[in-house]
Design an enzyme around this catalytic site. Sequence first.
Site, PDB file in Angstrom:
ATOM      1  N   HIS A 262       8.923   4.297   3.300  1.00  7.06           N
ATOM      2  CA  HIS A 262       7.653   4.406   4.004  1.00  7.06           C
ATOM      3  C   HIS A 262       6.501   4.090   3.051  1.00  7.06           C
ATOM      4  O   HIS A 262       6.437   4.650   1.952  1.00  7.06           O
ATOM      5  CB  HIS A 262       7.473   5.838   4.536  1.00  7.06           C
ATOM      6  CG  HIS A 262       7.556   5.960   6.023  1.00  7.06           C
ATOM      7  ND1 HIS A 262       8.750   6.075   6.687  1.00  7.06           N
ATOM      8  CD2 HIS A 262       6.594   5.983   6.978  1.00  7.06           C
ATOM      9  CE1 HIS A 262       8.521   6.184   7.994  1.00  7.06           C
ATOM     10  NE2 HIS A 262       7.219   6.120   8.196  1.00  7.06           N
ATOM     11  N   SER A 313      11.074   8.495   2.740  1.00 10.36           N
ATOM     12  CA  SER A 313       9.775   8.731   2.119  1.00 10.36           C
ATOM     13  C   SER A 313       9.792   8.263   0.665  1.00 10.36           C
ATOM     14  O   SER A 313      10.823   8.344  -0.006  1.00 10.36           O
ATOM     15  CB  SER A 313       9.438  10.226   2.162  1.00 10.36           C
ATOM     16  OG  SER A 313       8.287  10.521   1.378  1.00 10.36           O
ATOM     17  N   GLU A 504      10.470   2.291  14.292  1.00  8.22           N
ATOM     18  CA  GLU A 504      10.898   2.866  13.020  1.00  8.22           C
ATOM     19  C   GLU A 504      12.320   3.393  13.181  1.00  8.22           C
ATOM     20  O   GLU A 504      12.548   4.415  13.824  1.00  8.22           O
ATOM     21  CB  GLU A 504       9.938   3.975  12.589  1.00  8.22           C
ATOM     22  CG  GLU A 504       8.494   3.506  12.477  1.00  8.22           C
ATOM     23  CD  GLU A 504       7.548   4.614  12.076  1.00  8.22           C
ATOM     24  OE1 GLU A 504       7.797   5.257  11.040  1.00  8.22           O
ATOM     25  OE2 GLU A 504       6.561   4.840  12.796  1.00  8.22           O
ATOM     26  N   ASP A 678     -12.631  -7.410  -4.830  1.00  6.49           N
ATOM     27  CA  ASP A 678     -12.201  -6.171  -4.179  1.00  6.49           C
ATOM     28  C   ASP A 678     -10.739  -6.221  -3.752  1.00  6.49           C
ATOM     29  O   ASP A 678     -10.189  -5.228  -3.279  1.00  6.49           O
ATOM     30  CB  ASP A 678     -13.107  -5.816  -2.992  1.00  6.49           C
ATOM     31  CG  ASP A 678     -13.109  -6.866  -1.889  1.00  6.49           C
ATOM     32  OD1 ASP A 678     -12.229  -7.745  -1.888  1.00  6.49           O
ATOM     33  OD2 ASP A 678     -13.995  -6.809  -1.012  1.00  6.49           O
ATOM     34  N   THR A 683      -9.877  -2.615  -9.070  1.00  3.12           N
ATOM     35  CA  THR A 683     -11.182  -2.244  -8.534  1.00  3.12           C
ATOM     36  C   THR A 683     -11.043  -1.252  -7.389  1.00  3.12           C
ATOM     37  O   THR A 683     -10.031  -1.201  -6.698  1.00  3.12           O
ATOM     38  CB  THR A 683     -11.949  -3.475  -8.023  1.00  3.12           C
ATOM     39  OG1 THR A 683     -11.197  -4.104  -6.980  1.00  3.12           O
ATOM     40  CG2 THR A 683     -12.196  -4.464  -9.147  1.00  3.12           C
TER      41      THR A 683
END
EC number: 3.5.1.23
Length: 748
Positions: A262, A313, A504, A678, A683
């Site tokens: 995940h 996880s 999922e 960015d 950053t």
Amino acid sequence: VMAKRCGFSGLEILLMVLFVAMTAVAVGFIAYTVTQFKFDSIFKPGDQEPTPTPTPEVPAIPYLIGVGRADITGPVGDVPFMGYANLDQTAGGIHMRLYSRAFIVDDGSKRVLFVSADIGMVSQRLRLEVLRGLQAKYGDLYRQDNVVLSGTHTHSGLGGYFQYTLFMITSKGYIKSSIQIIVQGIVKSIERAHENLRPGRIFINKGELEESNLNRSPHSYMNNPEEERKRYNGNTDKQVVVLKFTDMDGDGIGMISWFAVHPVSMNSSNHMVSGDNLGYASYLFEQDKNIGSLPGRGPFVATFASSNLGDVSPNTRGPHCLNTGESCDYLNSSYQNVCCKATLKNTENGIQYDIIIPVILFKLLINLHTSSQELYSSTKQEVRGPIHFAHQWLNMSDITIQINSTHTAKTCKPALGHSFAGGTIDGGGALNFTQGAVEGDPFWDGIRDAILGPPSNETQDCHRPKPILFSTGEMNWPLPWHPVIVDVQLITIGSVAIVAIPGEVTTMSGRRIREAVKKELESSHAFANTEVVIAGLCNIYTHYITTYEEYQIQRYEAASTIYGPHTLSAYIQSYRGLARAIAEGTEAELPKGPEPPFFTDSQLFSLLPLNPVDKTPDNSSFGEVLEQVDPVYTVGQVASVTFVAGNPRNSGDMTDKTFVTVEKLHNSTQTWSVVHTDASWETRFHWIKGTSGLSNATVEWHIPQSAQSGFYRIRHFGHYKEFRNLKPVFTAYEGVSDVFKVNKRIYY
């Protein structure tokens, strides 16, 4: 106290609204964990099958291969994120830009397209809009049956691109400025891949990555048959599968990697847009290959795509009480009614800086020798053979499954169970909901029944043992709350089969699908030694897919398996049918099935208010520096500057642009060059919303060890909104920091 400590999700806010409504009508209710590791102990080459003899000779008829990448970041202010269903988690800047990465393969007669996008998931609305864009540009070249759209499942990407009521509620509706950027970016990545088509070759390699993911519902997994569990080394898939794309000279042009984890290394308190761990892995890989290019630029395209991550996880420390650090209950993931959360070791501002998974993946896939094999650079097994694809739409609320020769079962109308509101160890719920609930709660059931009506007896019986919280399949106002028409799709490239899963899928569910598809394909000699890959979050989002045995435990994943206990069996039956048709060459004869709806913009709703005009503090202007940089920094430190800013939503389409640059001065020419944007990992663009139209932007540069000594500056770009003659006007501004020096080391 619980709410303050854990935060409310969109669904929990919905539940509280129902509660308040009931009170009003006098119903009477009162209201990356490892900091040191050895590669030899983490990674081992896949040993399930012997590695075939390398095939270095050039194929007689090469594939045509095209790769492309495009920005899909969207408006990074105020828009809710899609993943944790937390209405308080709205965008407030950029950690990393989000990208769509497209891969086209053509065998001379058939063509397939695989797209992996840095978004939470692919919605049905998003897919339909992308296909309309492709139809307008390419006619019937790219279609439902040969295009796979997959989301990486980052929980730090923007929402607002759904057409079903439940998802619109949890992301403040249908946000056109969000979905347009994603659709346009996906189409642009495909255009670039199409324009880059050239003869090339494909190679495959696989290995195993240890100690890098955790099963977050082990109690559910243990309910699977023991003899089945014994066939596997653990309760998560460790396998990494890599497809390497080269030109005819052997130079790499792209890579797809699938690994089950995940992307929730950034938690629900994060407000910066980010591709999370899989996005970071793609960033590192591309930066290594596109030397000298800024992020998001350069010809080499690499994606780390989602797989059977449903119960997996990255937060390998597991669930612990937020207050005491004690381990949480095995079944319910609770600790004396206190929120439990799984983490890596260190967190700061919602970012877990021990994001070790992508670092391991990247290093193992590039130049590090482990167990005498490198997955990427040593890949020699070539993929050859024709391309096939098969696709169908199914009414998932009404499928009959043949369990055995005498028994059948059926899927159900969509419904969510009580444990759905309990959340997971990666993003826990609040109120009094926990995982593992197999009985309803009279309090919340009473509120539900009075406001929405009770679930029908048929739906309750069909979903048992799930206690139904929301009978979404019986809720159709203002639009259906859940889809019932769902895509199933399978593509094959030579001996590689990619199964596009519309949700999922848990570890064991993915294993069963792989096994079933492999068996059907290998019934034909043309598909001997097929490598079956699970591609997750594809084409439409239908929450979770658990095994029948896992469903009985009713943790979060099972409560979110919306078509009932036989959902997986229905999918296996359908994917076996697709695989059988491909093996027999009859895929063109498959019935298409019922087409899904496409609701008009006028039927959809948005809960996101319009931006007010931007304002500045007295005696200041947009882009003015409020907090200046220090004059000198050393590598490893953080340079920070704060500007008077406008709302990033007022900057419109900023794709392929940047809110931030870090620039280095070249003394010989007195010119500045951009070293970071960015999109760079180094950053951070924090947009901080104030009151009455006031806001600031803080830009951080985490100065890497690789930074050269010299003089630098930080610039910020944006737009502010004002009204002129009663019409909104958007004006560009920019700000620049003082010049500061960066040293390689501290001088005394």
